[in-house]
Design a protein around this motif. Structure first.
Motif, PDB file in Angstrom:
ATOM      1  N   THR A 183      18.361  54.216  26.729  1.00  0.00           N
ATOM      2  CA  THR A 183      18.000  53.892  28.108  1.00  0.00           C
ATOM      3  C   THR A 183      18.981  54.551  29.072  1.00  0.00           C
ATOM      4  O   THR A 183      18.590  55.073  30.125  1.00  0.00           O
ATOM      5  CB  THR A 183      18.000  52.362  28.310  1.00  0.00           C
ATOM      6  OG1 THR A 183      17.156  51.769  27.326  1.00  0.00           O
ATOM      7  CG2 THR A 183      17.501  51.991  29.693  1.00  0.00           C
ATOM      8  N   ILE A 184      20.261  54.535  28.713  1.00  0.00           N
ATOM      9  CA  ILE A 184      21.273  55.198  29.534  1.00  0.00           C
ATOM     10  C   ILE A 184      21.004  56.696  29.592  1.00  0.00           C
ATOM     11  O   ILE A 184      21.105  57.323  30.658  1.00  0.00           O
ATOM     12  CB  ILE A 184      22.689  54.905  28.994  1.00  0.00           C
ATOM     13  CG1 ILE A 184      23.010  53.412  29.108  1.00  0.00           C
ATOM     14  CG2 ILE A 184      23.738  55.738  29.742  1.00  0.00           C
ATOM     15  CD1 ILE A 184      24.340  53.015  28.500  1.00  0.00           C
ATOM     16  N   ARG A 185      20.645  57.297  28.447  1.00  0.00           N
ATOM     17  CA  ARG A 185      20.350  58.733  28.412  1.00  0.00           C
ATOM     18  C   ARG A 185      19.188  59.079  29.339  1.00  0.00           C
ATOM     19  O   ARG A 185      19.165  60.138  29.960  1.00  0.00           O
ATOM     20  CB  ARG A 185      20.019  59.170  26.981  1.00  0.00           C
ATOM     21  CG  ARG A 185      21.177  59.142  26.013  1.00  0.00           C
ATOM     22  CD  ARG A 185      22.190  60.225  26.276  1.00  0.00           C
ATOM     23  NE  ARG A 185      23.309  60.141  25.332  1.00  0.00           N
ATOM     24  CZ  ARG A 185      24.485  60.707  25.536  1.00  0.00           C
ATOM     25  NH1 ARG A 185      24.709  61.392  26.660  1.00  0.00           N
ATOM     26  NH2 ARG A 185      25.446  60.590  24.661  1.00  0.00           N
ATOM     27  N   THR A 186      18.205  58.181  29.420  1.00  0.00           N
ATOM     28  CA  THR A 186      17.084  58.407  30.331  1.00  0.00           C
ATOM     29  C   THR A 186      17.578  58.505  31.773  1.00  0.00           C
ATOM     30  O   THR A 186      17.161  59.386  32.530  1.00  0.00           O
ATOM     31  CB  THR A 186      16.058  57.260  30.213  1.00  0.00           C
ATOM     32  OG1 THR A 186      15.566  57.205  28.872  1.00  0.00           O
ATOM     33  CG2 THR A 186      14.897  57.468  31.173  1.00  0.00           C
ATOM     34  N   ALA A 187      18.484  57.595  32.150  1.00  0.00           N
ATOM     35  CA  ALA A 187      19.046  57.617  33.507  1.00  0.00           C
ATOM     36  C   ALA A 187      19.892  58.870  33.725  1.00  0.00           C
ATOM     37  O   ALA A 187      19.866  59.471  34.808  1.00  0.00           O
ATOM     38  CB  ALA A 187      19.881  56.363  33.747  1.00  0.00           C
ATOM     39  N   LEU A 188      20.623  59.298  32.694  1.00  0.00           N
ATOM     40  CA  LEU A 188      21.436  60.512  32.803  1.00  0.00           C
ATOM     41  C   LEU A 188      20.535  61.735  32.964  1.00  0.00           C
ATOM     42  O   LEU A 188      20.863  62.670  33.698  1.00  0.00           O
ATOM     43  CB  LEU A 188      22.321  60.670  31.560  1.00  0.00           C
ATOM     44  CG  LEU A 188      23.382  59.579  31.341  1.00  0.00           C
ATOM     45  CD1 LEU A 188      24.143  59.824  30.039  1.00  0.00           C
ATOM     46  CD2 LEU A 188      24.347  59.502  32.512  1.00  0.00           C
ATOM     47  N   ALA A 189      19.381  61.714  32.279  1.00  0.00           N
ATOM     48  CA  ALA A 189      18.434  62.829  32.410  1.00  0.00           C
ATOM     49  C   ALA A 189      17.809  62.869  33.801  1.00  0.00           C
ATOM     50  O   ALA A 189      17.437  63.938  34.292  1.00  0.00           O
ATOM     51  CB  ALA A 189      17.353  62.720  31.343  1.00  0.00           C
ATOM     52  N   MET A 190      17.699  61.717  34.437  1.00  0.00           N
ATOM     53  CA  MET A 190      17.175  61.674  35.802  1.00  0.00           C
ATOM     54  C   MET A 190      18.168  62.249  36.799  1.00  0.00           C
ATOM     55  O   MET A 190      17.777  62.728  37.865  1.00  0.00           O
ATOM     56  CB  MET A 190      16.834  60.229  36.187  1.00  0.00           C
ATOM     57  CG  MET A 190      15.624  59.661  35.462  1.00  0.00           C
ATOM     58  SD  MET A 190      15.381  57.889  35.792  1.00  0.00           S
ATOM     59  CE  MET A 190      14.952  57.927  37.544  1.00  0.00           C
ATOM     60  N   GLY A 191      19.483  62.182  36.455  1.00  0.00           N
ATOM     61  CA  GLY A 191      20.477  62.753  37.351  1.00  0.00           C
ATOM     62  C   GLY A 191      21.758  61.972  37.493  1.00  0.00           C
ATOM     63  O   GLY A 191      22.661  62.388  38.232  1.00  0.00           O
ATOM     64  N   ALA A 192      21.876  60.829  36.796  1.00  0.00           N
ATOM     65  CA  ALA A 192      23.133  60.075  36.838  1.00  0.00           C
ATOM     66  C   ALA A 192      24.235  60.871  36.144  1.00  0.00           C
ATOM     67  O   ALA A 192      23.962  61.764  35.332  1.00  0.00           O
ATOM     68  CB  ALA A 192      22.949  58.713  36.178  1.00  0.00           C
TER      69      ALA A 192
ATOM     70  N   LYS B   7      20.665  68.440  29.080  1.00  0.00           N
ATOM     71  CA  LYS B   7      21.990  68.273  29.696  1.00  0.00           C
ATOM     72  C   LYS B   7      22.507  66.849  29.507  1.00  0.00           C
ATOM     73  O   LYS B   7      23.708  66.617  29.365  1.00  0.00           O
ATOM     74  CB  LYS B   7      21.920  68.606  31.189  1.00  0.00           C
ATOM     75  CG  LYS B   7      21.710  70.074  31.497  1.00  0.00           C
ATOM     76  CD  LYS B   7      21.581  70.289  32.997  1.00  0.00           C
ATOM     77  CE  LYS B   7      21.276  71.745  33.337  1.00  0.00           C
ATOM     78  NZ  LYS B   7      21.067  71.935  34.797  1.00  0.00           N
ATOM     79  N   ALA B   8      21.574  65.864  29.532  1.00  0.00           N
ATOM     80  CA  ALA B   8      21.975  64.456  29.424  1.00  0.00           C
ATOM     81  C   ALA B   8      22.642  64.162  28.090  1.00  0.00           C
ATOM     82  O   ALA B   8      23.462  63.240  27.987  1.00  0.00           O
ATOM     83  CB  ALA B   8      20.753  63.556  29.615  1.00  0.00           C
TER      84      ALA B   8
END
Length: 248
Positions: free
Chosen positions: A71-80, A193-194
């Motif tokens: 779930t964190i990786r999903t947010a990182l892929a969005m741009g976090a 990148k995430a």
């Protein structure tokens, strides 16, 4: 300014939830999981503020099992920019979540915490308010618009009578509503990148927070099946049917 965004791993909203045969809860095995939709909106808003030059870093934190790192990786892929996983296999209730987030906030010192107004699994709508109380910070709930200014943030929130705009002194807690924005889809390059972005791992024990549950689920049941409708030939027949059923 740094923005902290808590995210939760929940059953995907497209999945039909099934109750376990013994009534002890809902079935989680072999079920598609994803980020809580309200948390997706919170991540999107934080990223937009960063893209507008109003924030320098977006940090995502999740509390849950090892799989919550996805779930964190999903947010990182969005741009976090980076993530924090508070790893635990226990069920964590809203008050315990708020206490854990308080510890993370004290370590990270963000200027703003943006989080979903509620999770779609328990629908508690408690964590943001509890976190604000524990920190002694201002809070703006059910946000449909967020505007940052020097040292403060204007939050337009949805209330029963329409819209209300409040000005909060930073640092502050904001909980997001559905109409705040439309979350983006992560592109394939950003997903790659995430994988290289850092995720720090900690635990409730390391943070010094007791997460033993205060509530006990006695039984979980499916809602009753909806009865099929019937056609009536006249208003008089309709009234008669309603009287038979004790509705009027």
């Amino acid at each position: 300014m740094k923005i902290l965004v808590p995210v939760k791993r929940v059953i995907d909203f497209n999945v039909k939830v099934r109750v376990k045969a013994d009534g002890s809860g809902v079935e989680l095995a072999n079920v598609k999981m994803s980020m809580n939709p309200f948390d997706e909106i919170a991540v999107e808003e934080a990223i937009r503020l960063k893209e507008a030059g109003q924030a320098e870093e977006v940090v995502v934190v999740s509390i849950g099992p090892a799989q919550a790192s996805e779930t964190i990786r999903t947010a990182l892929a969005m741009g976090a920019d980076r993530g924090i996983l508070v790893k635990t296999d226990q069920t964590v209730e809203p008050l315990s979540v708020a206490k854990l987030l308080k510890k993370v906030v004290e370590q990270e010192s963000p200027g703003l915490v943006i989080m979903g107004k509620q999770a779609i699994d328990d629908d508690s709508n408690q964590t943001g308010q509890m976190l604000a109380a524990l920190l002694g910070w201002a809070q703006g709930t059910f946000a449909s618009k967020v505007t940052l200014s020097e040292g403060s943030v204007d939050v337009t929130r949805e209330v029963d009578g329409g819209l209300q705009t409040v000005t909060l002194k930073a640092p502050a807690i904001i909980t997001t509503d559905l109409r705040l924005n439309e979350p983006r889809y992560a592109s394939l390059p950003n997903i790659m990148k995430a994988k290289k972005k850092p995720i720090d791992e900690t635990s409730p024990e390391t943070l010094g927070v007791e997460i033993a549950p205060r509530l006990k689920v006695v039984k979980t049941e499916e809602p009753p099946q909806r009865q099929s409708g019937v056609k009536v030939g006249s208003v008089a027949e309709l009234v008669g049917k309603l009287k038979e059923q004790g509705v009027i």
